[in-house]
Design a protein around this motif. Structure first.
Motif, PDB file in Angstrom:
ATOM      1  N   THR A 140       1.189  -1.514  -0.095  1.00 40.50           N
ATOM      2  CA  THR A 140       0.135   0.193  -0.134  1.00 40.50           C
ATOM      3  C   THR A 140       0.582   1.691   0.404  1.00 40.50           C
ATOM      4  O   THR A 140       2.198   0.895  -0.058  1.00 40.50           O
ATOM      5  CB  THR A 140      -1.013   0.049   1.318  1.00 40.50           C
ATOM      6  N   LEU A 141      -0.218   2.039  -0.206  1.00 40.17           N
ATOM      7  CA  LEU A 141       1.026   3.800   0.033  1.00 40.17           C
ATOM      8  C   LEU A 141       1.737   3.670   1.314  1.00 40.17           C
ATOM      9  O   LEU A 141       2.850   4.623   1.305  1.00 40.17           O
ATOM     10  CB  LEU A 141      -0.037   4.859   0.070  1.00 40.17           C
ATOM     11  N   ARG A 142       1.126   3.208   2.314  1.00 38.67           N
ATOM     12  CA  ARG A 142       1.599   3.550   3.264  1.00 38.67           C
ATOM     13  C   ARG A 142       3.401   1.953   3.914  1.00 38.67           C
ATOM     14  O   ARG A 142       2.735   2.495   5.006  1.00 38.67           O
ATOM     15  CB  ARG A 142       0.710   3.501   4.552  1.00 38.67           C
ATOM     16  N   GLY A 143       3.056   1.457   3.254  1.00 35.22           N
ATOM     17  CA  GLY A 143       3.729   0.149   2.990  1.00 35.22           C
ATOM     18  C   GLY A 143       3.365  -0.916   3.464  1.00 35.22           C
ATOM     19  O   GLY A 143       4.734  -1.375   3.476  1.00 35.22           O
ATOM     20  N   CYS A 144       2.711  -0.941   3.632  1.00 34.67           N
ATOM     21  CA  CYS A 144       1.955  -2.808   3.948  1.00 34.67           C
ATOM     22  C   CYS A 144       2.231  -3.100   3.104  1.00 34.67           C
ATOM     23  O   CYS A 144       1.488  -3.081   1.972  1.00 34.67           O
ATOM     24  CB  CYS A 144       0.950  -1.922   5.128  1.00 34.67           C
ATOM     25  N   CYS A 145       2.859  -4.353   3.248  1.00 31.72           N
ATOM     26  CA  CYS A 145       2.572  -5.566   2.606  1.00 31.72           C
ATOM     27  C   CYS A 145       1.924  -6.705   2.744  1.00 31.72           C
ATOM     28  O   CYS A 145       1.716  -6.772   3.749  1.00 31.72           O
ATOM     29  CB  CYS A 145       4.029  -6.033   1.764  1.00 31.72           C
ATOM     30  N   TRP A 146       1.272  -7.478   1.279  1.00 36.86           N
ATOM     31  CA  TRP A 146       0.780  -8.621   1.647  1.00 36.86           C
ATOM     32  C   TRP A 146       1.154  -9.295   0.569  1.00 36.86           C
ATOM     33  O   TRP A 146       0.726  -9.031  -0.567  1.00 36.86           O
ATOM     34  CB  TRP A 146      -1.038  -8.056   1.322  1.00 36.86           C
ATOM     35  N   SER A 147       1.082 -10.607   0.579  1.00 41.58           N
ATOM     36  CA  SER A 147       1.883 -11.940   0.496  1.00 41.58           C
ATOM     37  C   SER A 147       1.263 -13.288   0.671  1.00 41.58           C
ATOM     38  O   SER A 147       1.958 -13.034   1.671  1.00 41.58           O
ATOM     39  CB  SER A 147       3.456 -11.863   0.126  1.00 41.58           C
ATOM     40  N   PRO A 148      -0.190 -13.574   0.351  1.00 40.71           N
ATOM     41  CA  PRO A 148      -0.762 -15.056   1.584  1.00 40.71           C
ATOM     42  C   PRO A 148       0.233 -16.092   0.339  1.00 40.71           C
ATOM     43  O   PRO A 148       1.322 -16.188  -0.419  1.00 40.71           O
ATOM     44  CB  PRO A 148      -1.438 -15.074  -0.014  1.00 40.71           C
ATOM     45  N   GLU A 149       1.232 -16.912   1.380  1.00 43.37           N
ATOM     46  CA  GLU A 149       1.789 -17.467   1.901  1.00 43.37           C
ATOM     47  C   GLU A 149       1.442 -19.152   2.272  1.00 43.37           C
ATOM     48  O   GLU A 149       0.617 -19.541   2.806  1.00 43.37           O
ATOM     49  CB  GLU A 149       3.157 -17.616   2.221  1.00 43.37           C
ATOM     50  N   SER A 150       1.492 -20.042   1.579  1.00 36.78           N
ATOM     51  CA  SER A 150       1.155 -21.484   2.111  1.00 36.78           C
ATOM     52  C   SER A 150       1.609 -21.827   3.121  1.00 36.78           C
ATOM     53  O   SER A 150       1.220 -22.356   4.176  1.00 36.78           O
ATOM     54  CB  SER A 150       1.793 -22.516   0.642  1.00 36.78           C
ATOM     55  N   ASP A 151       2.255 -21.266   4.018  1.00 38.29           N
ATOM     56  CA  ASP A 151       3.290 -21.768   5.479  1.00 38.29           C
ATOM     57  C   ASP A 151       2.721 -20.680   6.447  1.00 38.29           C
ATOM     58  O   ASP A 151       2.827 -19.950   6.402  1.00 38.29           O
ATOM     59  CB  ASP A 151       4.536 -21.524   5.085  1.00 38.29           C
ATOM     60  N   THR A 152       2.087 -21.799   6.587  1.00 39.42           N
ATOM     61  CA  THR A 152       0.907 -20.592   8.510  1.00 39.42           C
ATOM     62  C   THR A 152       2.420 -20.398   9.201  1.00 39.42           C
ATOM     63  O   THR A 152       1.192 -19.820   9.467  1.00 39.42           O
ATOM     64  CB  THR A 152      -0.077 -21.857   8.846  1.00 39.42           C
TER      65      THR A 152
END
Length: 109
Positions: A5-17
Motif C-alpha cells: 500500500t501507499l503507507r508501506g504495508c505489504c500483503w503476500s499470501p503464503e502457503s506456510d502458515t
C-alpha cells in the motif's frame, strides 16, 4: 504475489502458515543507531527512524529502546523519546524493576 500500500504495508499470501501474510518491508520503521548498550537488567539502544511513509504522522526521529530480562518468562521493553519527558500513570502494583537480568531465559530477543 506481493502487493504494498501507499503507507508501506505489504500483503503476500503464503502457503506456510508460520509466515504472516501482512508485513512491513525491512526498509520501514527504525534501525539501531550505533551499538546496543548493556544495563544491569538488560540493554538500551538508540533507534533512528528510516525514511519511509508514516502510518500515523508526528513520528519521532530518534527513540530509546530499553529492554529488561526481568524473569526467565518475562521480558519488558519500553520505547521513549529521549528528548521529551512524558507523564506516566503511576500504578501501585507495578514498581520499577531494580534487579539484575534473569538467566536461563525461556525466550530470545
Amino acid at each position: 504475489q506481493r502487493t504494498c500500500t501507499l503507507r508501506g504495508c505489504c500483503w503476500s499470501p503464503e502457503s506456510d502458515t508460520n509466515v504472516p501474510w501482512c508485513f512491513f518491508p525491512s526498509n520501514h520503521g527504525y534501525k539501531v543507531d550505533g551499538s546496543t548498550r548493556s544495563t544491569q537488567a538488560g540493554f538500551e539502544a538508540t533507534l533512528t527512524r528510516l525514511p519511509s511513509p508514516s502510518l500515523f504522522g508526528n513520528d519521532i526521529d530518534t527513540v530509546l529502546l530499553t529492554g529488561e530480562y526481568q524473569t526467565p518468562n518475562r521480558f519488558r521493553f519500553k520505547i521513549t523519546d529521549p528528548k521529551a519527558h512524558r507523564f506516566e500513570v503511576p500504578h501501585e502494583q507495578v514498581r520499577p524493576f531494580t534487579g539484575s537480568a534473569a538467566s536461563n531465559l525461556n525466550y530470545k530477543v
